[in-house]
Each structure stands twice: as C-alpha cells, then as structure tokens.
Design an enzyme around this catalytic site. Structure first.
Site, mmCIF file in Angstrom:
data_model
loop_
_atom_site.group_PDB
_atom_site.id
_atom_site.type_symbol
_atom_site.label_atom_id
_atom_site.label_comp_id
_atom_site.label_asym_id
_atom_site.label_seq_id
_atom_site.Cartn_x
_atom_site.Cartn_y
_atom_site.Cartn_z
ATOM 1 N N GLY A 160 -12.195 18.028 6.889
ATOM 2 C CA GLY A 160 -11.033 18.537 6.926
ATOM 3 C C GLY A 160 -10.288 17.625 6.379
ATOM 4 N N ASP A 161 -9.206 18.096 5.808
ATOM 5 C CA ASP A 161 -7.655 17.497 5.334
ATOM 6 C C ASP A 161 -6.677 18.861 5.220
ATOM 7 O OD1 ASP A 161 -6.666 14.580 4.590
ATOM 8 O OD2 ASP A 161 -5.601 16.138 3.014
ATOM 9 N N THR A 209 -7.096 12.345 15.000
ATOM 10 C CA THR A 209 -6.410 11.670 14.205
ATOM 11 C C THR A 209 -4.927 11.414 14.933
ATOM 12 O OG1 THR A 209 -7.465 12.932 12.431
ATOM 13 C CG2 THR A 209 -5.439 11.401 11.805
ATOM 14 N N ASN A 239 -2.826 20.063 12.040
ATOM 15 C CA ASN A 239 -3.660 19.285 12.954
ATOM 16 C C ASN A 239 -3.129 17.985 13.493
ATOM 17 O OD1 ASN A 239 -6.193 17.141 13.072
ATOM 18 N ND2 ASN A 239 -6.683 18.831 13.928
ATOM 19 N N LYS A 266 -9.901 2.398 4.777
ATOM 20 C CA LYS A 266 -9.731 2.950 6.346
ATOM 21 C C LYS A 266 -11.138 2.883 6.762
ATOM 22 C CE LYS A 266 -7.768 6.933 6.132
ATOM 23 N NZ LYS A 266 -7.261 8.413 6.153
ATOM 24 N N GLN A 313 -9.173 5.983 1.252
ATOM 25 C CA GLN A 313 -10.237 6.011 2.415
ATOM 26 C C GLN A 313 -11.286 4.928 2.463
ATOM 27 O OE1 GLN A 313 -10.096 9.491 3.706
ATOM 28 N NE2 GLN A 313 -11.270 8.781 5.421
ATOM 29 N N LYS A 319 -13.548 11.585 -1.286
ATOM 30 C CA LYS A 319 -12.367 12.689 -1.026
ATOM 31 C C LYS A 319 -12.557 13.517 -1.915
ATOM 32 C CE LYS A 319 -8.833 13.233 1.929
ATOM 33 N NZ LYS A 319 -8.458 12.766 2.937
ATOM 34 N N SER A 346 -15.192 11.373 13.216
ATOM 35 C CA SER A 346 -15.868 12.043 12.192
ATOM 36 C C SER A 346 -17.608 10.976 12.028
ATOM 37 C CB SER A 346 -15.602 11.958 10.831
ATOM 38 O OG SER A 346 -14.778 13.241 10.752
HETATM 39 P P1 NDP Z 1 -2.679 20.405 7.907
HETATM 40 O O1 NDP Z 1 -2.867 21.419 6.744
HETATM 41 O O2 NDP Z 1 -3.372 20.890 9.374
HETATM 42 O O3 NDP Z 1 -1.125 20.272 8.323
HETATM 43 C C1 NDP Z 1 -0.358 19.862 7.232
HETATM 44 C C2 NDP Z 1 1.147 20.187 7.510
HETATM 45 O O4 NDP Z 1 1.892 19.320 6.753
HETATM 46 C C3 NDP Z 1 1.582 21.372 7.644
HETATM 47 O O5 NDP Z 1 2.755 21.401 8.576
HETATM 48 C C4 NDP Z 1 2.224 21.638 6.265
HETATM 49 O O6 NDP Z 1 3.299 22.691 6.354
HETATM 50 C C5 NDP Z 1 2.526 20.208 5.912
HETATM 51 N N1 NDP Z 1 3.037 20.160 4.687
HETATM 52 C C6 NDP Z 1 1.628 20.145 3.766
HETATM 53 N N2 NDP Z 1 1.949 19.946 2.543
HETATM 54 C C7 NDP Z 1 3.405 19.635 2.549
HETATM 55 C C8 NDP Z 1 4.152 19.241 1.700
HETATM 56 N N3 NDP Z 1 3.994 19.085 0.115
HETATM 57 N N4 NDP Z 1 5.653 19.356 2.075
HETATM 58 C C9 NDP Z 1 5.904 19.408 3.243
HETATM 59 N N5 NDP Z 1 5.430 19.831 4.315
HETATM 60 C C10 NDP Z 1 3.842 19.599 4.061
HETATM 61 O O7 NDP Z 1 -3.002 19.085 7.702
HETATM 62 P P2 NDP Z 1 -3.409 17.753 8.478
HETATM 63 O O8 NDP Z 1 -2.585 17.609 9.694
HETATM 64 O O9 NDP Z 1 -4.966 17.674 8.710
HETATM 65 O O10 NDP Z 1 -3.069 16.489 7.490
HETATM 66 C C11 NDP Z 1 -1.771 16.041 7.539
HETATM 67 C C12 NDP Z 1 -1.717 14.549 6.671
HETATM 68 O O11 NDP Z 1 -2.618 13.839 7.605
HETATM 69 C C13 NDP Z 1 -2.049 14.636 5.286
HETATM 70 O O12 NDP Z 1 -1.571 13.550 4.742
HETATM 71 C C14 NDP Z 1 -3.518 14.092 5.573
HETATM 72 O O13 NDP Z 1 -4.288 13.556 4.369
HETATM 73 C C15 NDP Z 1 -3.591 13.128 6.658
HETATM 74 N N6 NDP Z 1 -4.876 12.970 7.361
HETATM 75 C C16 NDP Z 1 -5.565 13.899 7.957
HETATM 76 C C17 NDP Z 1 -6.687 13.624 9.012
HETATM 77 C C18 NDP Z 1 -7.440 14.906 9.694
HETATM 78 O O14 NDP Z 1 -8.200 14.431 10.496
HETATM 79 N N7 NDP Z 1 -6.953 16.205 9.683
HETATM 80 C C19 NDP Z 1 -7.181 12.347 8.948
HETATM 81 C C20 NDP Z 1 -6.332 11.485 8.416
HETATM 82 C C21 NDP Z 1 -5.152 11.609 7.785
HETATM 83 P P3 NDP Z 1 2.689 24.177 5.954
HETATM 84 O O15 NDP Z 1 2.413 24.713 7.338
HETATM 85 O O16 NDP Z 1 4.080 24.875 5.614
HETATM 86 O O17 NDP Z 1 1.893 24.208 4.989
HETATM 87 O O1 2IT Z 2 -7.818 11.371 5.649
HETATM 88 C C1 2IT Z 2 -8.926 11.396 6.441
HETATM 89 O O2 2IT Z 2 -9.080 10.265 7.091
HETATM 90 C C2 2IT Z 2 -9.498 12.593 6.639
HETATM 91 N N1 2IT Z 2 -8.815 13.741 6.225
HETATM 92 C C3 2IT Z 2 -10.351 12.746 7.719
HETATM 93 C C4 2IT Z 2 -11.657 12.470 6.946
HETATM 94 C C5 2IT Z 2 -12.997 12.618 7.756
HETATM 95 O O3 2IT Z 2 -14.247 12.297 7.017
HETATM 96 O O4 2IT Z 2 -12.946 12.749 8.949
#
Ligand code: NDP
Ligand code: 2IT
Length: 445
Positions: A165-166, A209, A240, A114, A111, A126, A378
């Site tokens: 969120g994450d 994202t 997401n 990034k 992070q 984080k 954000s």
């Molecule tokens: P969500 O919780 O909205 O979605 C996560 C997705 O990934 C779900 O479909 C989930 O499946 C699947 N998943 C989670 N863990 C596992 C696992 N161990 N094995 C297989 N599938 C898995 O999270 P986000 O979409 O927010 O985050 C997804 C990725 O993007 C993460 O790496 C996060 O750190 C990264 N990220 C997120 C940002 C954000 O703004 N939200 C910004 C930048 C990066 P299920 O529904 O079955 O749990």
């Molecule tokens: O991994 C990431 O960059 C996030 N989950 C978003 C972080 C944020 O502060 O919006």
C-alpha cells in the site's frame, strides 16, 4: 575520474524533462554522494549512479472499469521496477489523482535507498494509478482494483516484485488486488504485503510505518541525551502513517496537537488522546470522511485549507505527502523553535526547506530513513509467508524497533559530523553503498 553533482543533475534533467519530483529526489542524493564518489573511484568507473537513475523497467498500462452508473472510465496504471540488485522489486502502490511518471519515479528511486537501509533483501519499485478512491463506492474500488491487477499480475510475483500500500491503497484495496491475483494465477502466495491477518498478513504491518517513525525519532533524541516524553508534537495527515505515529507518540507520553487531511488541520490544544484517536480512525478508515468532523465533535480549532506548520511545538512529523513543507513553512517552524523534524511521508520537505533546517541546526531525518519501518515489516511479512508462519505482535514489534535502531547506527557511520549528525548524507551514502557493491558484483546487467 571526477564526479560533479551539478553537471550530473544537468544530465538527469536533460534525460527526464519535466519530471520535477524525480529530479528533486536525484539531486538530493547526487549532492550527498559527491565526496564519497570522488573518494571511491570504483563507483565512478562502473557508472553506478548513471545506472541507478535509470529504472530497470517501466510498465504503463490502461485500466478500464465501469462505475456504479454503468459508465466506462479509463485510468492509467504504472509499475516502475527500479532496481533489483539486492532483492525482488518492493514498494507500494499509490492511488491518487496526482500520480504521474515523475511522482512514481521519485518514489521508486527513494525506495531503492530505503530498502537497502533496512538490511533486508528488498529491491526497489513503486506503482499506482491516477485513480481517486475518494467518494467511490466499495464496488467501484473493487472493479477498478480488479482491472488494475488484470494487467499488473503479468509482471509481479513473490520472488519478482511484491507491491504493497501507499496513499489511497490500504487494507481494502490490497484485499481486492490479492483476490484478483489469486483468481488469475491460481496461486496463493505472498505476492502483496499489507494483507489481512487471517490470510497471510503480518502483525504490526498496519502500525509499522508510524511506530517505526517514532522509534527512529526516539533514537535521534537519545543521541542528544533527550527523550520524547513530555514533548509537543505536530503531525500532518490522518491516514495510515499519521494515525500510528500519533498512537506511538501518545503511548510514549508526548502530546499530539495537530493532525490534518487535504481539506484542513485540527488543532487540539489539550492533546489528542487514544480515545479521540480511535474516533478519528473511525472517521477516516470506516466512514472515509473529513477530519473536520473531529473538530466538530470535540469542539477544537479547525484550520480550514491550512497545514499544521504554524502551530508551536517541539517536534514536527510530516506524514501526508511530498513537498508539504515549503520554505515559508520551514521558516515558521524555525521561528517557533522546533527541535526536530522527522519525515513520515516520502519527501515531504522541499529542498529549500531542508536547507533552512540545516542552517538552523534542526535535527532532521529524511523519509527514506525514518519511514522505513513500513517496508521493513513488509519484508518480515514476506519471510513469514515463505516459512508459512505468523509471528506474534511482540515479536514483530521488537524486530521493527531493532531495525529502526540499526538504521540509525548505519547513518551514523557516514553522517556523523562531530557535534551534529547529517541524516540526509548518512542515509544516502549507507543506502547507496550496499546497492552499488551488489551491482558491481553482479556485472553489467
Ligand atoms: P493514506 O492514504 O493512508 O493517508 C494519506 C493522508 O495524507 C490523508 O490524510 C490525506 O488526506 C493526506 N494527503 C494525501 N495527499 C495529500 C495532498 N496532496 N495534500 C494534502 N494532504 C494529502 O496514506 P499513507 O498514510 O499510507 O501515506 C502517507 C505518506 O507516507 C505518503 O507520502 C506515503 O508515500 C508515505 N509512506 C507510507 C507508507 C505506508 O506503509 N503506508 C510507508 C512509508 C511511507 P485525505 O484523507 O484528505 O486524502
Ligand atoms: O513508501 C513506502 O515505503 C511504502 N509505501 C511501503 C512499501 C512496502 O512495500 O511496504
């Protein structure tokens, strides 16, 4: 002084025993920085990398809560305040049973780089918990979130540390966390991002994202005189990031063949349309169900317990979680003549997978560059909160696009290798330089 990435990694391993994800993230950066550091002694003299791998502060706390049956449960909460050289700590909260110190340290470390790449005044942090929101009722999630914030509120603030969120933390959780923060502090402020639109949220933060990832991929293709239009895309995840990556891919005239969750993958040969995507959003965001329901409704193939990487396509967008593309997956992608891998998740490719992409000249962008759109918006949410304004969707979307294009430009400064672009080295060096220069300017703190 001479910097040797190998011996530096040994030093980090010794001090962070068993933290495999954290060591993986540091290793990638140390290798990328070797030549740059040896050519710029000032960073070695100031021991910048030794300082960077040590979080400024790590907070670990007990999170007790009561489930719907009246039973007491105990989880562990964390906030890692990694680096504040260029702004208040900023980064998401993850609620998932796999959360531990190593996972959060790798996420916090990435992070820092990034957030630096976004060009905005955002430090790196984080946090999260090993709490599993799956199959919990709304009231259980509320009680857990309130208990989590009852400790976390002491350490955060709009100019100190701004979580978001994450995985497992979306609009519902941010709402409960914000409500509890306000109750405890009497303060209505921009202490969290990803807030609801009626109470201080930013337009486009939900989409940021995923949309940002696709804007970045467009830039990568543009640099090769190519475009995304007409391409076949495989996406993992259905949360997401995956949902809005898919939405932007569809809008730009390409075909999304797969999405997945932790139970399996759907393979829609005709392509997921916007209408079908809306149904998938209902399944995942409202019913909180399984992606298999999509396969049942639209009568498409369902790959039980499998990921999407065996399906032939032009572009792969991993948007689920860390290390979801291993060596075998990478070899399958190469065999199927994948052109580009753009990381939406954080560190979804293992280091062996990245080596295979490199050897085979696959266009590859690391998450810390291509998923920076979320934290960037954000940052824009924080600016809007400070100014007590709300910008339009168009304005924020334009800003997001501009930031993603600028990140691509910064990477070119350090990653341009003539006929190819090393996005990993470019992102690590550009991200490092801004933080390192700021640390030197601020003295030994
Ligand atoms: P969500 O919780 O909205 O979605 C996560 C997705 O990934 C779900 O479909 C989930 O499946 C699947 N998943 C989670 N863990 C596992 C696992 N161990 N094995 C297989 N599938 C898995 O999270 P986000 O979409 O927010 O985050 C997804 C990725 O993007 C993460 O790496 C996060 O750190 C990264 N990220 C997120 C940002 C954000 O703004 N939200 C910004 C930048 C990066 P299920 O529904 O079955 O749990
Ligand atoms: O991994 C990431 O960059 C996030 N989950 C978003 C972080 C944020 O502060 O919006």
């Amino acid at each position: 002084m001479k910097f040797n990435a190998k011996s530096f990694i040994e030093y980090v391993k010794q001090r962070n025993n068993n933290e495999s994800e954290f060591i993986q993230a540091v290793e990638e950066v140390a290798v990328s920085l070797e030549d740059f550091l040896n050519a710029n002694q000032i960073y070695l003299e100031n021991r910048i990398l030794e300082r960077l791998v040590e979080p400024e502060r790590t907070i670990i706390f007990r999170v007790p809560w009561v489930d719907d049956n009246g039973e007491i449960k105990v989880n562990r909460g964390y906030r890692i305040q990694f680096n504040s050289a260029i702004g208040p700590y900023k980064g998401g909260l993850r609620f998932h049973p796999t959360v531990n110190l190593s996972v959060l340290k790798f996420l916090g470390f990435e992070q820092v780089f990034k957030n630096s790449l976004t060009g905005l005044p955002l430090g790196g942090g984080k946090g999260g918990s090993d709490f599993d929101p799956h199959s919990k009722s709304d009231s259980e999630v509320m009680r857990f979130s309130q208990s989590f914030m009852s400790e976390l509120y002491r350490y955060i603030g709009p100019n100190i540390d701004v979580p978001a969120g994450d995985i497992g933390v979306g609009a519902r959780e941010i709402g409960y966390l914000f409500g509890q923060y306000k109750k405890l502090t009497k303060d209505f402020s921009g202490v969290l991002t990803g807030k609801g639109l009626p109470w201080g949220g930013s337009n486009i933060r939900t989409e940021a994202t995923g949309y940002g990832l696709v804007y970045f991929v467009e830039e990568m293709l543009r640099a090769k005189n190519d475009s995304i239009n007409g391409k076949k895309v495989i996406i993992s995840g259905s949360g997401n990031v995956a949902q809005y990556a898919a939405e932007k891919v569809i809008q730009l005239g390409a075909k999304v063949l797969t999405m997945s969750d932790s139970a399996g993958t759907i393979y829609d040969k005709d392509g997921i349309t916007q209408e079908k995507l809306e149904h998938l959003k209902q399944i995942k965001n409202v019913k909180r169900g399984r992606i298999k329901d999509y396969a049942n409704k639209y009568n498409v193939e369902y790959l039980d317990s499998e990921n999407p990487w065996s399906i032939k396509a032009d572009i792969a967008l991993p948007c689920a979680t860390q290390n979801e593309i291993n060596k075998e997956d990478a070899m399958a992608l190469v065999k199927n003549e994948i052109v580009l891998v753009g990381e939406g998740a954080n560190m979804p490719s293992t280091s062996e997978a990245i080596d295979i992409f490199k050897e085979n000249k696959i266009l590859f962008s690391p998450g810390k560059a291509s998923n920076a759109g979320g934290v960037a918006v954000s940052g824009l949410e924080m600016s809007q909160n400070s100014a007590r304004v709300q910008w339009s969707r168009e304005e924020v979307d334009q800003n997001l696009k501009k930031i993603m294009i600028e990140i691509h430009g910064k990477i070119l400064e350090y990653g341009n290798r003539g006929e190819s672009i090393d996005y990993v080295a470019g992102a690590n060096i550009a991200g490092f330089k801004r933080v390192a220069d700021s640390m030197i300017a601020q003295g030994l703190v």
